[in-house]
Design a protein around this motif. Structure first.
Motif, PDB file in Angstrom:
ATOM      1  N   ARG A 103       0.432  -1.285   0.063  1.00  0.00           N
ATOM      2  CA  ARG A 103       0.048  -0.164   0.171  1.00  0.00           C
ATOM      3  C   ARG A 103       1.252   1.172  -0.091  1.00  0.00           C
ATOM      4  NH1 ARG A 103      -5.023   1.446   1.529  1.00  0.00           N
ATOM      5  NH2 ARG A 103      -5.747  -0.120   0.273  1.00  0.00           N
ATOM      6  N   LYS A 121       1.723  -5.571   2.597  1.00  0.00           N
ATOM      7  CA  LYS A 121       0.359  -6.387   3.969  1.00  0.00           C
ATOM      8  C   LYS A 121       0.618  -7.939   2.940  1.00  0.00           C
ATOM      9  CE  LYS A 121      -2.388  -3.914   1.224  1.00  0.00           C
ATOM     10  NZ  LYS A 121      -3.196  -3.413  -0.194  1.00  0.00           N
ATOM     11  N   GLY A 181      -4.782   6.054  -1.755  1.00  0.00           N
ATOM     12  CA  GLY A 181      -3.598   4.201  -1.811  1.00  0.00           C
ATOM     13  C   GLY A 181      -3.972   3.573  -2.584  1.00  0.00           C
ATOM     14  N   ASP A 183      -2.700  -0.002  -4.368  1.00  0.00           N
ATOM     15  CA  ASP A 183      -2.029  -1.529  -4.248  1.00  0.00           C
ATOM     16  C   ASP A 183      -1.039  -1.542  -5.294  1.00  0.00           C
ATOM     17  OD1 ASP A 183      -3.233  -1.471  -1.521  1.00  0.00           O
ATOM     18  OD2 ASP A 183      -5.120  -2.484  -2.706  1.00  0.00           O
ATOM     19  N   PRO A 201      -8.614   5.420   1.130  1.00  0.00           N
ATOM     20  CA  PRO A 201      -7.691   4.832   1.775  1.00  0.00           C
ATOM     21  C   PRO A 201      -8.202   4.485   3.396  1.00  0.00           C
ATOM     22  CG  PRO A 201      -6.366   6.500   1.051  1.00  0.00           C
ATOM     23  CD  PRO A 201      -8.032   6.961   0.662  1.00  0.00           C
TER      24      PRO A 201
END
Length: 226
Positions: A103, A121, A181, A183, A201
């Motif tokens: 992230r 993550k 945000g 990914d 986010p």
């Protein structure tokens, strides 16, 4: 997607034609709800051989023969008529044999975009999406524990910053944004791809770091630039 397509895996709206095309062309495909949250409704389809496919929804898996049967099976479990996209799958780097992605937070201050935080993550066991987070790690520590080859570690951070800032500028028009945000997927060979951008986010990921200063930095940018 069209604004930042060069930074993303091949992505289209899900139709019967794109479904057939993607399953024939790519060994790994994801179906994602356009308005999904927290990884709900995402479907993973892996080609096992010329006719066999493995479908995974959550932690459930099925082996299906033929594209037509794959489509029929999915419709029994998910209401895909509710606006889905189809995306070429990227083979994510893993940490302790679990999938991981990054992230990246970007925020705009004084009409310029900045990266204000990055966190890795790690998915829970048997999950293919990192929304089911088992661990949250700072990027340098995560890279050392990951399957990303070490010779790609050095420049990965700056390349990721440049990509996400460039994408933020493209997504800033025509609607002005303040925070995004992203990914980001990373492969074992240091390739990076934006999987999606989030205009609202989840900041709680940064609270789980052992470095609370990172969370405070993100919040400070929000306070300064409202």
């Amino acid at each position: 997607y069209q604004s930042i397509a060069k930074y993303m895996p091949q992505t289209d709206l899900l139709t019967r034609a794109t479904f057939t095309h993607y399953l024939k062309k790519y060994p790994l495909v994801f179906l994602k709800p356009c308005n999904g949250q927290q990884g709900k409704g995402i479907i993973k389809i892996s080609k096992m051989n010329r006719r066999s496919y493995e479908i995974q929804i959550g932690r459930q898996k099925w082996m299906i023969q033929g594209i037509g049967q794959v489509s029929e099976h999915i419709r029994k479990h998910v209401a895909i008529e509710n606006n889905y996209i189809i995306q070429r799958g990227i083979a994510l780097a893993t940490i302790n044999q679990r999938f991981s992605d990054i992230r990246v937070m970007t925020q705009k201050a004084k009409n310029d975009w900045h990266v204000t935080g990055k966190v890795v993550k790690v998915a829970g066991p048997h999950f293919f999406v990192t929304n089911a987070v088992e661990a949250v790690l700072p990027l340098p520590i995560a890279l050392k524990q990951s399957t990303v080859l070490s010779l790609f570690h050095r420049r990965l951070d700056k390349r990721m910053d440049r990509m996400c800032i460039a994408a933020s500028k493209l997504l800033d028009e025509p609607t002005e944004r303040k925070i995004i945000g992203f990914d980001v997927a990373v492969t074992n060979f240091g390739q990076i791809w934006i999987l999606e951008g989030n205009y609202v986010p989840d900041l709680s990921l940064f609270k789980n770091l052992e470095e609370p200063a990172m969370y405070n930095t993100v919040l400070e940018y929000i306070r300064m630039n409202r």
